[in-house]
Write a protein that holds these residues in place. Structure first.
Motif, mmCIF file in Angstrom:
data_model
loop_
_atom_site.group_PDB
_atom_site.id
_atom_site.type_symbol
_atom_site.label_atom_id
_atom_site.label_comp_id
_atom_site.label_asym_id
_atom_site.label_seq_id
_atom_site.Cartn_x
_atom_site.Cartn_y
_atom_site.Cartn_z
ATOM 1 N N MET A 1 0.848 -1.191 0.000
ATOM 2 C CA MET A 1 0.000 0.000 0.000
ATOM 3 C C MET A 1 0.883 1.240 0.000
ATOM 4 N N THR A 35 -11.103 3.856 -7.077
ATOM 5 C CA THR A 35 -9.836 3.299 -7.543
ATOM 6 C C THR A 35 -9.026 4.357 -8.286
ATOM 7 N N TYR A 113 -4.382 6.321 0.515
ATOM 8 C CA TYR A 113 -3.503 5.168 0.383
ATOM 9 C C TYR A 113 -3.988 4.266 -0.749
ATOM 10 N N ASN A 115 -3.652 0.733 -3.070
ATOM 11 C CA ASN A 115 -3.157 -0.632 -3.206
ATOM 12 C C ASN A 115 -2.328 -0.700 -4.479
ATOM 13 N N ASP A 116 -1.028 -0.921 -4.337
ATOM 14 C CA ASP A 116 -0.147 -0.853 -5.501
ATOM 15 C C ASP A 116 -0.243 -2.089 -6.386
ATOM 16 N N ASP A 117 -1.079 -3.065 -6.018
ATOM 17 C CA ASP A 117 -1.315 -4.219 -6.878
ATOM 18 C C ASP A 117 -2.488 -4.002 -7.833
ATOM 19 N N ASN A 118 -3.553 -3.344 -7.347
ATOM 20 C CA ASN A 118 -4.762 -3.217 -8.179
ATOM 21 C C ASN A 118 -5.317 -1.800 -8.295
ATOM 22 N N ASN A 120 -6.804 0.017 -5.969
ATOM 23 C CA ASN A 120 -7.874 0.368 -5.031
ATOM 24 C C ASN A 120 -7.404 1.431 -4.043
ATOM 25 N N GLU A 122 -7.453 2.236 -0.588
ATOM 26 C CA GLU A 122 -7.745 1.414 0.586
ATOM 27 C C GLU A 122 -8.124 2.240 1.813
ATOM 28 N N GLU A 164 -3.506 -3.720 8.522
ATOM 29 C CA GLU A 164 -3.987 -3.929 7.164
ATOM 30 C C GLU A 164 -5.431 -3.444 7.118
#
Length: 248
Positions: A1, A35, A113, A115-118, A120, A122, A164
Motif C-alpha cells: 500500500m 480506484t 492510500y 493498493n499498488d497491486d490493483n 484500489n 484502501e 492492514e
C-alpha cells in the motif's frame, strides 16, 4: 500500500528496454469504484497531448520507480473517451472536504492510500479539528469533486497505519448522488452507447483479462453487445484494453 504522494513524481521505467518514459504527474480517480485507474505521465516532449498508463498495465510501484512492460502501456487520453471523462471529473481527493450523509462537516483529506497491486483506494487520511485519523475505504459513500461523503459512524472505520485495512462488518449504505454526479452518470451512459457502436462486430486480437488477471474475452472473439457490456462492467482500464486491441 502506497501513499499517493509516494507515487507522484516517480520515474516510469520500460523494463523491456530499461528506458525512462517520463514521470508520474498525477493520478486519475474513478469515483464510482474508489480506484486509481490511470497514471498521467509528465514528459517534456508530450506537452500537446495528455499521455497516461492504465493502472492495469503497471507491473510494479516501487520505492524508486513505476515499472511497465513496454511502451504499448502508454495511451493518449484524448483518444479514449471514458478515460478522458474520468480526468474531466477532477476528483483529486487531497484537500477535499469530508461530510457525513447527515450533513456534519468533519474536516478534509490530506492523504490517501493506494493498493499498488490493483489501484484500489484502501484508506483516506482525515484531518479533523483536533486530531487526524486513517479511515477505511468502506466508510466512503461518494467521491465528489468538491466533497466526499462518508457514513455517520465514522469512528467504526478508524484504522492505524500499522494495520492492514480490512473492512468493518457494517450494513451497506446506499450511494448519495448530487446533481453534478447524476449528470456525470448520464454522460457515462452516453459514452458507453458510443463504445457499443464503435466496438460491436469487431474482432479482438488478443486475450483480454480483468484486474484480477482472469480471462474475460478470448482472442479472435467477434464482439457482441452482451460481450461489450460485460467488458464495460469491469471498469475503464479493461474497456481501454479492448479498444486498443480490436481489428475490423
Amino acid at each position: 500500500m502506497k501513499k499517493s504522494r509516494e507515487i507522484v513524481e516517480l520515474p516510469i521505467i520500460n523494463i523491456t528496454d530499461g528506458e525512462e518514459m517520463g514521470t508520474v504527474k498525477s493520478l486519475i480517480i474513478n469515483p464510482e469504484k474508489g480506484t486509481v485507474d490511470f497514471l498521467v505521465i509528465q514528459h517534456e516532449e508530450w506537452e500537446v497531448s495528455v499521455k497516461a498508463i492504465p493502472f492495469k498495465k503497471v507491473v510494479g510501484v516501487g520505492e524508486y520507480a513505476v515499472t511497465v512492460d513496454n511502451e504499448s502501456a502508454i495511451i493518449d487520453l484524448n483518444e479514449i473517451p471514458i478515460a478522458n471523462n474520468l480526468m474531466n471529473k477532477k476528483v483529486k481527493i487531497i484537500g477535499t472536504r469530508v461530510m457525513t450523509r447527515k450533513g456534519q462537516l468533519l474536516g478534509q483529506i490530506d492523504e490517501y492510500y493506494v493498493n499498488d497491486d490493483n489501484g484500489n483506494i484502501e484508506a483516506i487520511h482525515l484531518d479533523m479539528k483536533d486530531h487526524t485519523e486513517m479511515v477505511h475505504r468502506d466508510a466512503v459513500v461518494t467521491y465528489g469533486e468538491k466533497m466526499i461523503i462518508v457514513n455517520e459512524n465514522i469512528e467504526n472505520y478508524y484504522i492505524t497505519e500499522e494495520e492492514e485495512p480490512t473492512a468493518p462488518v457494517l450494513q451497506e449504505v446506499p450511494s448519495v448522488l448530487n446533481q453534478e454526479e447524476e449528470q456525470a452518470s448520464e454522460q457515462l451512459n452516453d459514452l458507453q452507447k458510443k463504445q457499443l457502436e464503435l466496438l460491436e462486430g469487431k474482432k479482438v486480437v488478443k486475450d483480454i483479462t480483468n484486474q484480477n488477471g482472469e480471462q474475460i474475452i478470448q482472442a479472435g472473439t467477434i464482439l457482441s453487445q452482451d460481450e461489450i457490456q460485460r467488458v464495460q462492467s469491469e471498469g475503464p482500464s479493461v474497456i481501454v484494453d479492448v479498444t486498443m486491441n480490436v481489428a475490423e
